[in-house]
Design an enzyme around this catalytic site. Structure first.
Site, PDB file in Angstrom:
ATOM      1  N   LYS A 238       4.459   6.024   0.661  1.00 49.27           N
ATOM      2  CA  LYS A 238       5.796   5.505   0.524  1.00 49.27           C
ATOM      3  C   LYS A 238       5.870   4.029   0.902  1.00 49.27           C
ATOM      4  CE  LYS A 238       7.269   9.933   2.196  1.00 49.27           C
ATOM      5  NZ  LYS A 238       7.644  10.604   3.450  1.00 49.27           N
TER       6      LYS A 238
ATOM      7  N   ARG B  96      11.836   2.450   7.774  1.00 50.09           N
ATOM      8  CA  ARG B  96      11.349   1.921   6.491  1.00 50.09           C
ATOM      9  C   ARG B  96      12.367   0.992   5.844  1.00 50.09           C
ATOM     10  NH1 ARG B  96       6.728   4.808   4.951  1.00 50.09           N
ATOM     11  NH2 ARG B  96       6.686   7.016   5.469  1.00 50.09           N
TER      12      ARG B  96
ATOM     13  N   PHE C 293       1.347  -2.356  16.245  1.00 57.12           N
ATOM     14  CA  PHE C 293       1.972  -1.394  15.342  1.00 57.12           C
ATOM     15  C   PHE C 293       3.324  -1.939  14.906  1.00 57.12           C
ATOM     16  CE2 PHE C 293       4.198   2.336  13.902  1.00 57.12           C
ATOM     17  CZ  PHE C 293       3.223   2.969  13.154  1.00 57.12           C
ATOM     18  N   VAL C 294       3.485  -2.082  13.613  1.00 58.05           N
ATOM     19  CA  VAL C 294       4.722  -2.678  13.094  1.00 58.05           C
ATOM     20  C   VAL C 294       5.497  -1.681  12.229  1.00 58.05           C
ATOM     21  CG1 VAL C 294       3.898  -5.061  13.176  1.00 58.05           C
ATOM     22  CG2 VAL C 294       3.440  -3.677  11.144  1.00 58.05           C
TER      23      VAL C 294
ATOM     24  N   ASP D 261      -5.105  -1.652   7.262  1.00 55.68           N
ATOM     25  CA  ASP D 261      -5.391  -1.527   8.687  1.00 55.68           C
ATOM     26  C   ASP D 261      -6.913  -1.332   8.838  1.00 55.68           C
ATOM     27  OD1 ASP D 261      -4.752  -1.137  11.419  1.00 55.68           O
ATOM     28  OD2 ASP D 261      -4.531   1.011  11.155  1.00 55.68           O
TER      29      ASP D 261
ATOM     30  N   GLU E 135       0.033  -2.350  -1.831  1.00 56.47           N
ATOM     31  CA  GLU E 135       0.006  -1.608  -0.567  1.00 56.47           C
ATOM     32  C   GLU E 135       0.876  -2.290   0.480  1.00 56.47           C
ATOM     33  OE1 GLU E 135      -0.842   0.855   1.255  1.00 56.47           O
ATOM     34  OE2 GLU E 135      -2.915   1.520   0.993  1.00 56.47           O
ATOM     35  N   ASP E 136       1.380  -1.511   1.414  1.00 54.33           N
ATOM     36  CA  ASP E 136       2.150  -2.091   2.508  1.00 54.33           C
ATOM     37  C   ASP E 136       1.259  -2.846   3.488  1.00 54.33           C
ATOM     38  OD1 ASP E 136       0.934   0.279   3.417  1.00 54.33           O
ATOM     39  OD2 ASP E 136       2.729   1.088   4.353  1.00 54.33           O
TER      40      ASP E 136
HETATM   41  P1  IMP Z   1      -5.848   2.396   6.847  1.00 52.08           P
HETATM   42  O1  IMP Z   1      -6.496   3.458   6.003  1.00 52.08           O
HETATM   43  O2  IMP Z   1      -6.272   2.496   8.279  1.00 52.08           O
HETATM   44  O3  IMP Z   1      -6.022   0.997   6.308  1.00 52.08           O
HETATM   45  O4  IMP Z   1      -4.327   2.759   6.939  1.00 52.08           O
HETATM   46  C1  IMP Z   1      -3.412   2.393   6.044  1.00 52.08           C
HETATM   47  C2  IMP Z   1      -2.092   3.127   6.282  1.00 52.08           C
HETATM   48  O5  IMP Z   1      -1.826   3.375   7.678  1.00 52.08           O
HETATM   49  C3  IMP Z   1      -0.980   2.244   5.794  1.00 52.08           C
HETATM   50  O6  IMP Z   1      -0.757   2.402   4.411  1.00 52.08           O
HETATM   51  C4  IMP Z   1       0.174   2.690   6.663  1.00 52.08           C
HETATM   52  O7  IMP Z   1       0.823   3.807   6.078  1.00 52.08           O
HETATM   53  C5  IMP Z   1      -0.463   3.120   7.975  1.00 52.08           C
HETATM   54  N1  IMP Z   1      -0.372   2.031   8.976  1.00 52.08           N
HETATM   55  C6  IMP Z   1      -1.366   1.256   9.445  1.00 52.08           C
HETATM   56  N2  IMP Z   1      -0.921   0.359  10.343  1.00 52.08           N
HETATM   57  C7  IMP Z   1       0.404   0.566  10.459  1.00 52.08           C
HETATM   58  C8  IMP Z   1       1.448  -0.061  11.236  1.00 52.08           C
HETATM   59  O8  IMP Z   1       1.264  -1.008  12.025  1.00 52.08           O
HETATM   60  N3  IMP Z   1       2.700   0.451  11.058  1.00 52.08           N
HETATM   61  C9  IMP Z   1       2.980   1.484  10.213  1.00 52.08           C
HETATM   62  N4  IMP Z   1       2.042   2.081   9.465  1.00 52.08           N
HETATM   63  C10 IMP Z   1       0.763   1.630   9.588  1.00 52.08           C
HETATM   64 MG    MG Z   2       2.567   5.484   6.767  1.00 53.93          MG
END
Ligand code: IMP
Ligand code: MG
Length: 173
Positions: free
Chosen positions: A41, A163, A150-151, A101, A97-98
């Site tokens: 989302k 959101r 964490f944001v 991480d 992508e949002d």
């Molecule tokens: P990754 O696989 O670790 O890169 O995680 C990506 C997903 O983790 C993102 O698409 C977010 O949904 C969630 N995520 C990672 N960091 C944050 C944050 O700081 N706030 C909220 N969601 C996060």
């Molecule tokens: Mg998420």
């Protein structure tokens, strides 16, 4: 509900998105279509503003994924909850992508979508937390690079909340 402190303002986000949109537009030949694939989302708000800053050669689609969490760390296994309606073969696609991480989710998605033989594939993310990266994943357009915090807001949630904030914030303790 906790209060929030603004980390990136609404004005700064909107300004940056216009710059990104212009950069994307000039990277593709003017006569060619660009197909944007938002990851739900979290990517919905970024997608909505990005496409409104682009020309009418843009098309879009959405997919929803969830990471198989092992404890609190992302395992890199991704489950597709909603797949695309569109065929990607022969098209320029940009994954929207949002946040990147650890990079595990995006890495998995890029492999999955590449197998569908797009003409080209790039990735745009609003936020990147390079300090947290576990896999070296390619991100072509980055809105803002942030520290390991964490944001929430602008699509990003904490337990499905926040959101809708038009800015990026950190939760106050
Ligand atoms: P990754 O696989 O670790 O890169 O995680 C990506 C997903 O983790 C993102 O698409 C977010 O949904 C969630 N995520 C990672 N960091 C944050 C944050 O700081 N706030 C909220 N969601 C996060
Ligand atoms: Mg998420």
């Amino acid at each position: 509900m906790a209060t929030t402190t603004v980390l990136i303002s609404e004005a700064d986000i909107q300004h940056r998105i216009k710059t990104l949109a212009a950069e994307i537009e000039k990277d593709y030949p003017a006569s060619e279509e660009i197909h944007l694939v938002a990851v739900l989302k979290g990517g919905f708000m970024f997608m909505a503003d990005l496409v409104r800053a682009m020309s009418d050669r843009v098309t879009m689609d959405f997919m929803a994924v969830s990471s198989y969490a092992k404890g609190t760390t992302s395992s890199g296994q991704v489950r597709v909850l909603k797949d695309l309606d569109s065929n990607l073969e022969g098209r320029h696609i940009i994954v929207v992508e949002d946040i990147v991480d650890t990079g595990l989710t995006l890495h998995y998605l890029q492999d999955l979508l590449k197998a569908r033989r797009p003409k080209s594939m790039k990735t745009a993310c609003l936020l990147s937390k390079p300090a947290r990266r576990k896999v070296d994943v390619q991100v072509d357009y980055i809105g803002f690079t942030i520290e390991d915090r964490f944001v929430v807001g602008y699509g990003l949630d904490y337990a499905e909340k926040y959101r809708n904030l038009p800015y990026i914030a950190v939760l106050d303790q």
